[in-house]
Design a protein around this motif. Structure first.
Motif, PDB file in Angstrom:
ATOM      1  N   MET A 182       0.832  -1.214  -0.003  1.00 10.67           N
ATOM      2  CA  MET A 182       0.047   0.166   0.068  1.00 10.67           C
ATOM      3  C   MET A 182       0.806   1.120  -0.199  1.00 10.67           C
ATOM      4  N   THR A 183       1.825   1.308   0.881  1.00 14.19           N
ATOM      5  CA  THR A 183       2.680   2.348   0.930  1.00 14.19           C
ATOM      6  C   THR A 183       3.597   2.434  -0.385  1.00 14.19           C
ATOM      7  N   ARG A 184       3.662   1.725  -1.180  1.00 12.24           N
ATOM      8  CA  ARG A 184       4.458   1.937  -2.352  1.00 12.24           C
ATOM      9  C   ARG A 184       3.439   2.489  -3.466  1.00 12.24           C
ATOM     10  N   ILE A 185       2.176   2.268  -3.404  1.00 12.22           N
ATOM     11  CA  ILE A 185       1.281   2.897  -4.330  1.00 12.22           C
ATOM     12  C   ILE A 185       0.788   4.417  -3.928  1.00 12.22           C
ATOM     13  N   VAL A 214      -0.157   7.720  -6.463  1.00 10.45           N
ATOM     14  CA  VAL A 214      -1.597   8.199  -6.542  1.00 10.45           C
ATOM     15  C   VAL A 214      -1.547   9.493  -6.174  1.00 10.45           C
ATOM     16  N   PHE A 215      -0.705  10.108  -5.417  1.00 11.35           N
ATOM     17  CA  PHE A 215      -0.600  11.317  -5.244  1.00 11.35           C
ATOM     18  C   PHE A 215       0.251  12.140  -6.347  1.00 11.35           C
ATOM     19  N   LEU A 216       1.205  11.627  -6.862  1.00 11.67           N
ATOM     20  CA  LEU A 216       1.660  12.101  -8.184  1.00 11.67           C
ATOM     21  C   LEU A 216       0.742  12.485  -9.282  1.00 11.67           C
ATOM     22  N   GLY A 217      -0.197  11.497  -9.571  1.00 12.70           N
ATOM     23  CA  GLY A 217      -1.316  11.743 -10.467  1.00 12.70           C
ATOM     24  C   GLY A 217      -2.082  12.797  -9.901  1.00 12.70           C
ATOM     25  N   ALA A 218      -2.655  12.780  -8.823  1.00 16.88           N
ATOM     26  CA  ALA A 218      -3.432  13.869  -8.509  1.00 16.88           C
ATOM     27  C   ALA A 218      -2.939  15.381  -8.548  1.00 16.88           C
ATOM     28  N   ALA A 219      -1.382  15.323  -8.263  1.00 24.18           N
ATOM     29  CA  ALA A 219      -0.663  16.554  -8.495  1.00 24.18           C
ATOM     30  C   ALA A 219      -0.679  17.141 -10.007  1.00 24.18           C
ATOM     31  N   VAL A 220      -0.301  15.937 -10.813  1.00 24.40           N
ATOM     32  CA  VAL A 220      -0.447  16.256 -12.203  1.00 24.40           C
ATOM     33  C   VAL A 220      -1.944  16.790 -12.813  1.00 24.40           C
ATOM     34  N   PHE A 265       6.429  11.590  -2.945  1.00 23.89           N
ATOM     35  CA  PHE A 265       5.450  11.865  -2.226  1.00 23.89           C
ATOM     36  C   PHE A 265       5.631  13.253  -1.499  1.00 23.89           C
ATOM     37  N   ALA A 266       6.577  13.685  -1.286  1.00 24.89           N
ATOM     38  CA  ALA A 266       6.579  15.175  -0.610  1.00 24.89           C
ATOM     39  C   ALA A 266       6.276  16.179  -1.561  1.00 24.89           C
ATOM     40  N   GLY A 267       6.902  16.210  -2.908  1.00 30.60           N
ATOM     41  CA  GLY A 267       6.662  17.167  -3.965  1.00 30.60           C
ATOM     42  C   GLY A 267       4.955  17.171  -4.284  1.00 30.60           C
ATOM     43  N   SER A 268       4.391  15.971  -4.397  1.00 32.53           N
ATOM     44  CA  SER A 268       3.099  15.997  -4.728  1.00 32.53           C
ATOM     45  C   SER A 268       2.277  16.553  -3.584  1.00 32.53           C
ATOM     46  N   LEU A 269       2.721  16.283  -2.312  1.00 34.23           N
ATOM     47  CA  LEU A 269       1.817  16.946  -0.964  1.00 34.23           C
ATOM     48  C   LEU A 269       2.144  18.552  -1.399  1.00 34.23           C
ATOM     49  N   PHE A 270       3.208  18.868  -1.570  1.00 36.26           N
ATOM     50  CA  PHE A 270       3.293  20.401  -1.673  1.00 36.26           C
ATOM     51  C   PHE A 270       2.451  20.834  -2.959  1.00 36.26           C
ATOM     52  N   VAL A 271       2.288  20.387  -4.004  1.00 29.21           N
ATOM     53  CA  VAL A 271       1.365  20.710  -5.121  1.00 29.21           C
ATOM     54  C   VAL A 271      -0.006  20.847  -4.516  1.00 29.21           C
ATOM     55  N   LEU A 272      -0.473  19.646  -3.993  1.00 25.46           N
ATOM     56  CA  LEU A 272      -1.935  19.412  -3.673  1.00 25.46           C
ATOM     57  C   LEU A 272      -2.297  20.395  -2.496  1.00 25.46           C
ATOM     58  N   VAL A 273      -1.564  20.898  -1.379  1.00 24.10           N
ATOM     59  CA  VAL A 273      -1.754  21.623  -0.212  1.00 24.10           C
ATOM     60  C   VAL A 273      -1.496  22.983  -0.944  1.00 24.10           C
ATOM     61  N   THR A 274      -0.643  23.371  -1.806  1.00 21.84           N
ATOM     62  CA  THR A 274      -0.828  24.740  -2.301  1.00 21.84           C
ATOM     63  C   THR A 274      -1.984  25.069  -3.192  1.00 21.84           C
ATOM     64  N   ALA A 275      -2.371  24.020  -3.872  1.00 24.09           N
ATOM     65  CA  ALA A 275      -3.347  24.139  -4.512  1.00 24.09           C
ATOM     66  C   ALA A 275      -4.752  24.595  -3.639  1.00 24.09           C
ATOM     67  N   ALA A 276      -4.694  23.519  -2.703  1.00 27.04           N
ATOM     68  CA  ALA A 276      -5.858  24.131  -1.645  1.00 27.04           C
ATOM     69  C   ALA A 276      -5.912  25.341  -0.997  1.00 27.04           C
ATOM     70  N   GLU A 277      -4.410  25.805  -0.688  1.00 32.39           N
ATOM     71  CA  GLU A 277      -4.634  27.086  -0.180  1.00 32.39           C
ATOM     72  C   GLU A 277      -4.945  28.157  -1.365  1.00 32.39           C
TER      73      GLU A 277
END
Length: 381
Positions: A1-4, A8-14, A253-265
Motif C-alpha cells: 500500500m505504501t508503495r502505491i 496516486v498523489f503524483l497523479g493527483a498533483a499532475v 510523495f513530498a513534491g506531490s503533497l506540496f502541489v496539492l496543499v498549495t492548490a488547496a491554499e
C-alpha cells in the motif's frame, strides 16, 4: 500500500497542475521554494546510504557498544546520544532509514530485545528534529522566518528542542526501566571489507556535519558530499551505485503533497485554517497553533499540515509553535511522518513486530505532555 500511495498523489498533483487548479505562477513559486529542499533530501539520502554501505554507522554503533563496557544502561545512554545527533545533523528520515537497522542489530548483538531501542529511534527521530534547519523538511521551509543563517534558527528553538529531547528520553527510560538493567557481553566486531571506503566515508561525514550549520546552502553541502562518495564508490565498488540510491518515493510523495496543499491554499484553505488557528504570541495562542499542527500532522501528515498552517505563523514565535506541533507530535498515527513509515518498513524487514495499539497509546501520552511543555519553553526562552 505504501508503495502505491506516492504515485496516486503524483497523479493527483499532475491533474491539479494540468487543469489549472494550481495556477502556473503559484506552481513556479512553489518550485523555487521547495526545489532546494527536495535536492537536499536526495543528496542526504545518497550520502547516508553510501556511508552506511561503507560501514560508517556500523563502526560508530559498535564503538558505542564498546564504550558501554558491558553495562546496558550505559549502552542505552550512548545509543540515545547517537540517535539524537544523527537526527539533528542528518535529518529524521536518515535516522529512520539507517539508524533503525543498526540499532536492531546492535540490540540483538548484545542479547537484548530490540523493542526499547526501536521505540527510542522513532520517538527521537521526531522529537529531536527541532534543533537545526537540516533536521526536518519543515525546518528548511521555515528557516527564513527566523533569519538568514542557521544560527538564527538555533537561537530561537534550542530551548524547546532541548526540553523535547530530555522529556522523550525521560519517558523512554521510565517505560523500559526494567529491561535497561544488568550487563551484556559484546561479541566480535563486524569485519569491514573495504577499509579505504570506510575512511573516505568517515572523513566525508565528519567534514559535512559542521558545513551544514556554516551558513552555506545545505543543498550545496549535501550535493558536494554525495559527489565525493559517489566518486569513491565508482572507483572501489561500482555495483552499489544505481538509480535505487535516489529516494524516488520520498521525493514524489513530498513534491506531490506540496502541489496539492498549495492548490488547496489557493482555493481558500489558508484563510479557513488561519482563522481557526488564531493569532497572538502569548502562551495560549502559541499552544493553540501547536495543537492545530499536532492534530493536522496526525490526521494527514506533518508536511501538508505545515504547509497549510504556515501562513498563520507569520512571526518567529508563531513559526516555532507550528514547528513544535508538526515536528514533535507525529507520534500517534503511523502515517503522521514519513520517518515513522520508513521506520516501520525497516522493522518489518528485520522481523521486529510492533503493536500499533501500544505505539499509539504511548505516543499520545508523550504528545499530551511534550507539546504544552515545549510551547511554554518557547514562550519564556
Amino acid at each position: 500500500m505504501t508503495r502505491i500511495v506516492p504515485w496516486v498523489f503524483l497523479g493527483a498533483a499532475v491533474v491539479v497542475v494540468a487543469t489549472g487548479l494550481l495556477p502556473f505562477a503559484d506552481a513556479a513559486e512553489l518550485a523555487t521554494t521547495t526545489g532546494p529542499v527536495l535536492i537536499f533530501v536526495v543528496a542526504m539520502t545518497i550520502v547516508a546510504e553510501l556511508a552506511s554501505t561503507a560501514g560508517v554507522f556500523t563502526v560508530i554503533a559498535e564503538q558505542l557498544a564498546a564504550w558501554g563496557r558491558g553495562r546496558v544502561m550505559l549502552l542505552w545512554i550512548f545509543v540515545l546520544i547517537m540517535i539524537t545527533l544523527t537526527t539533528a545533523f542528518m535529518s529524521l528520515d536518515t535516522t529512520a532509514v539507517l539508524i533503525t537497522p543498526i540499532i536492531v542489530v546492535l540490540a540483538r548483538h548484545v542479547g537484548r530485545s530490540p523493542l526499547p531501542f526501536a521505540l527510542a529511534t522513532v520517538w527521537l527521530a521526531n522529537t529531536a528534529s527541532l534543533f537545526l534547519p537540516v533536521s526536518n523538511l519543515t525546518n528548511l521551509l521555515a528557516a527564513d522566518t527566523f533569519g538568514s543563517t542557521p544560527f538564527a534558527f538555533v537561537r530561537a528553538l534550542w530551548v524547546p528542542a532541548l526540553v523535547a529531547v530530555v522529556m522523550t528520553i525521560g519517558m523512554l527510560t521510565l517505560i523500559h526501566r526494567g529491561s535497561l538493567t544488568g550487563r551484556f557481553e559484546l561479541s566480535e566486531r563486524t569485519r569491514i571489507s573495504d577499509r579505504p571506503l570506510l575512511v573516505v566515508g568517515l572523513i566525508v561525514v565528519a567534514v559535512m556535519l559542521p558545513l551544514l550549520v556554516s551558513g552555506l546552502p545545505v543543498a550545496v553541502v549535501a550535493c558536494g558530499a554525495a559527489l565525493v562518495l559517489v566518486a569513491a564508490f565508482a572507483v572501489r565498488n561500482r555495483d552499489v551505485l544505481g538509480f535505487g540510491l535516489v529516494p524516488w518515493r520520498t521525493v514524489v510523495f513530498a513534491g506531490s503533497l506540496f502541489v496539492l496543499v498549495t492548490a488547496a491554499e489557493v482555493h481558500g484553505l489558508t484563510s479557513a485554517l488561519t482563522a481557526a488557528s488564531g493569532s497572538g504570541e502569548d502562551f495560549w495562542a502559541l499552544l493553540r497553533l501547536a495543537a492545530f499542527g499536532a492534530l493536522g500532522a496526525n490526521a494527514v501528515n506533518n508536511l501538508p499540515a505545515f504547509l497549510a498552517l504556515s501562513t498563520a505563523a507569520e512571526t518567529p514565535l508563531r513559526m516555532g509553535a507550528l514547528l513544535i506541533g508538526v515536528n514533535l507530535a507525529p507520534l500517534v498515527s503511523p502515517w503522521a511522518s514519513l520517518a515513522t513509515l520508513l521506520w516501520h518498513q525497516r522493522l518489518s524487514r528485520m522481523g521486529v513486530e510492533i503493536s500499533w495499539r501500544r505505539f499509539m497509546l504511548l505516543g499520545l501520552l508523550l504528545v499530551v505532555l511534550i507539546v504544552p511543555a515545549t510551547a511554554l519553553a518557547l514562550r519564556i526562552s
